[in-house]
Design a protein around this motif. Sequence first.
Motif, PDB file in Angstrom:
ATOM      1  N   GLY A 139       0.805  -1.210   0.000  1.00 30.32           N
ATOM      2  CA  GLY A 139       0.000   0.000   0.000  1.00 30.32           C
ATOM      3  C   GLY A 139       0.837   1.258   0.000  1.00 30.32           C
ATOM      4  O   GLY A 139       0.716   2.113  -0.890  1.00 30.32           O
ATOM      5  N   THR A 142       2.791   2.077  -3.036  1.00 26.69           N
ATOM      6  CA  THR A 142       1.893   2.219  -4.195  1.00 26.69           C
ATOM      7  C   THR A 142       2.087   1.097  -5.203  1.00 26.69           C
ATOM      8  O   THR A 142       1.984   1.303  -6.408  1.00 26.69           O
ATOM      9  CB  THR A 142       2.068   3.582  -4.909  1.00 26.69           C
ATOM     10  OG1 THR A 142       3.298   3.612  -5.630  1.00 26.69           O
ATOM     11  CG2 THR A 142       2.032   4.735  -3.924  1.00 26.69           C
ATOM     12  N   GLY A 144       0.403  -2.294  -5.094  1.00 31.96           N
ATOM     13  CA  GLY A 144      -0.906  -2.829  -5.450  1.00 31.96           C
ATOM     14  C   GLY A 144      -1.009  -4.335  -5.469  1.00 31.96           C
ATOM     15  O   GLY A 144      -2.101  -4.875  -5.674  1.00 31.96           O
ATOM     16  N   GLN A 166      -2.048   4.093  -0.204  1.00 33.49           N
ATOM     17  CA  GLN A 166      -1.434   4.350  -1.501  1.00 33.49           C
ATOM     18  C   GLN A 166      -1.401   5.840  -1.818  1.00 33.49           C
ATOM     19  O   GLN A 166      -0.415   6.344  -2.377  1.00 33.49           O
ATOM     20  CB  GLN A 166      -2.189   3.584  -2.592  1.00 33.49           C
ATOM     21  CG  GLN A 166      -2.026   2.083  -2.480  1.00 33.49           C
ATOM     22  CD  GLN A 166      -2.420   1.343  -3.748  1.00 33.49           C
ATOM     23  OE1 GLN A 166      -3.307   1.770  -4.489  1.00 33.49           O
ATOM     24  NE2 GLN A 166      -1.753   0.238  -4.018  1.00 33.49           N
ATOM     25  N   THR A 254      -6.244   5.849  -5.632  1.00 34.36           N
ATOM     26  CA  THR A 254      -5.321   4.810  -6.096  1.00 34.36           C
ATOM     27  C   THR A 254      -4.905   5.020  -7.548  1.00 34.36           C
ATOM     28  O   THR A 254      -3.859   4.519  -7.969  1.00 34.36           O
ATOM     29  CB  THR A 254      -5.937   3.411  -5.937  1.00 34.36           C
ATOM     30  OG1 THR A 254      -7.136   3.314  -6.716  1.00 34.36           O
ATOM     31  CG2 THR A 254      -6.272   3.136  -4.474  1.00 34.36           C
ATOM     32  N   SER A 257      -2.265   8.033  -7.349  1.00 37.00           N
ATOM     33  CA  SER A 257      -1.027   7.536  -6.730  1.00 37.00           C
ATOM     34  C   SER A 257      -0.394   6.429  -7.561  1.00 37.00           C
ATOM     35  O   SER A 257       0.667   5.918  -7.198  1.00 37.00           O
ATOM     36  CB  SER A 257      -1.318   6.999  -5.322  1.00 37.00           C
ATOM     37  OG  SER A 257      -2.171   5.871  -5.373  1.00 37.00           O
ATOM     38  N   GLY A 259      -1.308   3.495  -7.688  1.00 37.26           N
ATOM     39  CA  GLY A 259      -1.183   2.377  -6.761  1.00 37.26           C
ATOM     40  C   GLY A 259      -1.950   1.147  -7.194  1.00 37.26           C
ATOM     41  O   GLY A 259      -1.438   0.032  -7.158  1.00 37.26           O
TER      42      GLY A 259
END
Length: 538
Positions: A139, A142, A144, A166, A254, A257, A259
């Motif tokens: 997290g 970033t 995933g 993230q 997300t 980022s 992520g």
Amino acid sequence: MAGGRYDLITATRTVFRDVGALQVLIGGSMLVPVLVSLVYREWYSALAFLIAAGITAVAGGVAYKLNENAPEPQRHHSMIIAALGWAVTALFGAIPFVLAAYITPSAVLESLVPAGANYQSSLLYFQNPLHAFFESMSGYTTTGLTMSIREPSVGHGFLWYRSQMQWIGGAGMIVLSLAILRQPHGTAGISLYQSEGRSEKLRPSIVGTARAIWKIYVGVTAAVAVYLAVATFVVQPGYGIENTIFDAINHAMTGQSTGGFSTLDDSIAGYDSYAMELVHIPAMITGAISIPVYWGVLSDRNIRDFTQNPQVRMLFGLLGVGVVVLTVFLARWVGVPYNGDPIGYVGRVVTSQAFRDGLFQYISAQTTTGWQTSAIGDWNNGAVMTIVLGAMLLGGSAGATVGGIKILRGYIIARGIRWEVTRVFLPQHAIEDLRIGQRTFKADEANDEIRAAATFAFTYLLLLATSLFVLLAVVPSEFTLADAIFEVATAQGTVGLSAGITGPGMPIVAEILFIFQMWMGRLEIVPVLALVNSIFRR
């Protein structure tokens, strides 16, 4: 000897103070998922977050207070602070997962599983602390990659927490600390700022630069959230207002980022909608564009800062070429055979599905976002290696939230090669400057830029190769060499796509390997090496 011991104690106090300050902020941030859990009446999740927030903030506050008067960090201290700070943050960030996994009653865990589903809540996987640490590291870096194989079954509080991790990690935790809490002056601030892989200043001061980064980051994230909400309302009006808003905010965090955590089972494929896949493509691209580019456009009010930026141009050029190449490879794989009729109905079906998968997955890989819509583990080796070599190794723009070697370094190396070849044909005493974007470098400066980019790229590839050998020693036999290459590349590049190796049942050695890769990949290797070097030297 006494002087050396004094220097060690002083340096340790400096590191403890700044890492402690960071944990105070992280502990405070855990109060947000407390509120989200309360809104959705997930009482045990709220309690887990509250306890974890208290532990994290108190531990950080004590470390900060006991060492408040420590000297400002020098450059090597800043590298250690970055490496240790991210590792400690991931460690404290794992606490809510472990607590919730143990204190939540079985009946409540069953209620988190969507109606009609026949699987257990993914929160149970976090009774293993290593899985929780993996999720937290994934997290904050970033990346995933996830142990939450059934995302909706962890509850809204933890879905939000995963996205929030993230989002904070995307802009940089030390940058956040500089913007809010710690305000060092002079070279100390510059060293801390650069320790997370950043170099370009947006404002005269480092604190001003950190605040400018976060203002842009928050603004773009908010704009993406509004865009996703409106687009979802238009494309899927029956999805529900509450679900639409929740998904839009989480996917904005997300996406910006890069992520890639999702609120849906099977990531963006959970929408089962080509239109929704298209809707989420801009949310990935905005995260792969350098924050200084946004700053230039907004401060100068000139769109040419965007269109003339070499990284932006290369990003869109690479995406265009990569999507076409990946589509060609996927057209040989997708479900329906050609049957000797490539221009008839069957050919159109195959090409359409190949383009759909190729478009989304290549952009997801190049931007290192990691949203997934296709079973990559079933792809042919050509398609898998296209994503690895064409997208995941390089990544997006330097100064963005992406992983990988970065487009700017690739651009510098390519320009450097061309520059060196051109100089061969010039007269011996001719002076040939190197132009990179809007900057022009003299020969010595150019050599330094090229050397730095090439050194990082070599170190990155060396770490990748070493990780591959370790993974091949433990990975189950049903996975191919291409799958193994893909998985180490996605972990180190903080991409988050998976060929199927990552999961709660993966070998422990592989899980620990990926944790280290995610950590080193997000920090661009050097801070972690500085930390290891300082440990062995002392």
